[in-house]
Scaffold this motif. Structure first.
Motif: not given
Length: 179
Positions: A14-17, A113-116, A131-133, A139-140
């Motif tokens: 969640v923090h990564f993306h 930024s990297l998207q896994l 992420s929404s919560e 992905g931003k």
């Protein structure tokens, strides 16, 4: 097959993306690693931590530190290549991404930024919801103007670390005095 993921791994993703807070990614998984595979330096969890640290350094244009970390992360992920499947990612594509990241770091290419490559749709849904919560946009691109993300190691509250170090110093002095 439905796989159960540790909450720490979901929070890492969640923090990564989400907010791209790689320092927080490091903190989350370091705690999990210490609790679940203490001092196993070759643990795959260390690879995930090192990946986040590599990106943190690259974003700050610390290519030397980023290079060291991505090399170590690659080593861990190669060692545990079969285990990558249990993390809900496309292991082949993921390793290709890491090789490209290594090349970019070696070339002193500015951070992007990297998207896994998450392949487990249930994991992806869990991460999107979390992420929404948290108010993150999944992905931003990283906000390079946000100093709490880019310079977190310098700006964070270190009072608890300072107190812990002071206590340890007092303990060592007491031990030395009694010997």
């Amino acid at each position: 097959m439905i796989h159960q993921y540790p909450q720490s791994y979901i929070d890492y993703l969640v923090h990564f993306h989400g907010d791209r807070d790689y320092f927080e990614c490091h903190e989350i998984l370091e705690e999990y690693w210490k609790e679940n595979t203490p001092m196993e330096r070759d643990s795959i969890w260390v690879g995930w931590i090192q990946l986040a640290v590599a990106l943190y350094h690259q974003r700050r244009s610390n290519f030397s530190g980023a290079g060291r970390m991505i090399n170590k992360a690659l080593e861990k992920f190669r060692l545990h290549s079969e285990d990558l499947k249990t993390f809900g990612v496309d292991s082949r594509f993921f390793m290709e991404q890491l090789q490209e990241l290594k090349a970019a770091i070696q070339a002193h290419t500015p951070y992007t930024s990297l998207q896994l490559p998450i392949t487990d749709q249930k994991l992806n849904q869990m991460c999107l919801l979390r992420s929404s919560e948290k108010g993150f946009q999944w992905g931003k691109e990283s906000d390079l103007s946000n100093q709490m993300i880019t310079d977190r190691h310098r700006l964070r509250d270190r009072q608890d670390v300072i107190l812990l170090r002071e206590r340890e110093l007092i303990k060592r002095k007491k031990r030395s005095a009694s010997e």
